[in-house]
Design a protein around this motif. Structure first.
Motif, mmCIF file in Angstrom:
data_model
loop_
_atom_site.group_PDB
_atom_site.id
_atom_site.type_symbol
_atom_site.label_atom_id
_atom_site.label_comp_id
_atom_site.label_asym_id
_atom_site.label_seq_id
_atom_site.Cartn_x
_atom_site.Cartn_y
_atom_site.Cartn_z
ATOM 1 N N TYR A 210 0.837 -1.189 0.000
ATOM 2 C CA TYR A 210 0.000 0.000 0.000
ATOM 3 C C TYR A 210 0.872 1.240 0.000
ATOM 4 C CZ TYR A 210 -3.934 -3.038 0.829
ATOM 5 O OH TYR A 210 -4.891 -4.011 0.686
ATOM 6 N N LEU A 211 0.549 2.175 -0.883
ATOM 7 C CA LEU A 211 1.320 3.401 -1.036
ATOM 8 C C LEU A 211 0.561 4.579 -0.444
ATOM 9 C CD1 LEU A 211 2.184 2.928 -4.815
ATOM 10 C CD2 LEU A 211 3.629 2.337 -2.867
ATOM 11 N N THR A 212 1.301 5.529 0.109
ATOM 12 C CA THR A 212 0.685 6.791 0.515
ATOM 13 C C THR A 212 0.507 7.639 -0.742
ATOM 14 O OG1 THR A 212 2.789 7.908 0.824
ATOM 15 C CG2 THR A 212 1.883 6.723 2.748
ATOM 16 N N LEU A 213 -0.273 8.687 -0.650
ATOM 17 C CA LEU A 213 -0.437 9.569 -1.808
ATOM 18 C C LEU A 213 0.870 10.282 -2.135
ATOM 19 C CD1 LEU A 213 -4.022 11.014 -1.289
ATOM 20 C CD2 LEU A 213 -3.262 9.225 -2.859
ATOM 21 N N PHE B 57 -10.599 6.285 -8.925
ATOM 22 C CA PHE B 57 -9.239 6.114 -8.402
ATOM 23 C C PHE B 57 -9.263 5.130 -7.234
ATOM 24 C CE2 PHE B 57 -5.359 7.390 -6.104
ATOM 25 C CZ PHE B 57 -4.450 7.304 -7.142
ATOM 26 N N PRO B 58 -8.353 4.142 -7.235
ATOM 27 C CA PRO B 58 -8.380 3.079 -6.217
ATOM 28 C C PRO B 58 -7.739 3.478 -4.897
ATOM 29 C CG PRO B 58 -6.585 2.683 -7.730
ATOM 30 C CD PRO B 58 -7.317 3.912 -8.237
ATOM 31 N N VAL B 59 -8.442 4.242 -4.107
ATOM 32 C CA VAL B 59 -7.877 4.728 -2.855
ATOM 33 C C VAL B 59 -8.758 4.311 -1.688
ATOM 34 C CG1 VAL B 59 -9.066 6.957 -2.939
ATOM 35 C CG2 VAL B 59 -6.894 6.780 -1.727
ATOM 36 N N SER B 60 -8.120 4.045 -0.560
ATOM 37 C CA SER B 60 -8.833 3.783 0.687
ATOM 38 C C SER B 60 -8.499 4.900 1.650
ATOM 39 C CB SER B 60 -8.404 2.449 1.290
ATOM 40 O OG SER B 60 -8.778 1.397 0.452
ATOM 41 N N ARG B 61 -9.525 5.439 2.246
ATOM 42 C CA ARG B 61 -9.327 6.496 3.226
ATOM 43 C C ARG B 61 -9.228 5.850 4.598
ATOM 44 N NH1 ARG B 61 -12.832 12.004 3.146
ATOM 45 N NH2 ARG B 61 -11.412 13.200 4.433
ATOM 46 N N ASN C 73 -5.621 10.614 5.815
ATOM 47 C CA ASN C 73 -4.682 9.519 5.606
ATOM 48 C C ASN C 73 -5.263 8.551 4.571
ATOM 49 O OD1 ASN C 73 -2.718 7.588 5.828
ATOM 50 N ND2 ASN C 73 -2.842 7.437 8.059
ATOM 51 N N TYR C 74 -4.609 8.448 3.417
ATOM 52 C CA TYR C 74 -5.071 7.610 2.322
ATOM 53 C C TYR C 74 -4.021 6.553 1.996
ATOM 54 C CZ TYR C 74 -8.193 11.570 1.418
ATOM 55 O OH TYR C 74 -9.122 12.576 1.521
ATOM 56 N N ARG C 75 -4.485 5.425 1.444
ATOM 57 C CA ARG C 75 -3.586 4.375 0.969
ATOM 58 C C ARG C 75 -4.111 3.863 -0.371
ATOM 59 N NH1 ARG C 75 -1.053 6.314 4.323
ATOM 60 N NH2 ARG C 75 0.132 5.377 6.002
#
Length: 71
Positions: A4-7, A30-34, A39-41
């Protein structure tokens, strides 16, 4: 195991600004999890899939652009 990458990591990897990565994070595709409010991954494999999906759109834009004029 999925990484998992940070923004900030996404921005550095793709050569865009951090603000651009945050703009992308608000796109519905966009495939992001908050994780928390700020803080996003992004799953690395999902980012690759998203980028590949963007390529046809980018190619369409480039083919509809007017040809360069040689001076």
């Amino acid at each position: 195991m999925t990484r998992y990458l940070t923004l900030q990591e996404v921005a550095a990897r793709l050569g865009v600004s951090k603000s651009t990565a945050y703009e992308w994070a608000h796109r519905p595709d966009f495939p992001v999890s908050r994780i928390t409010r700020r803080n996003y991954r992004v799953p690395e494999d999902a980012l690759e899939q998203w980028l590949n999906a963007q390529l046809p759109e980018m190619a369409r834009r480039n083919t509809t652009a007017s040809p360069a004029v040689n001076g």
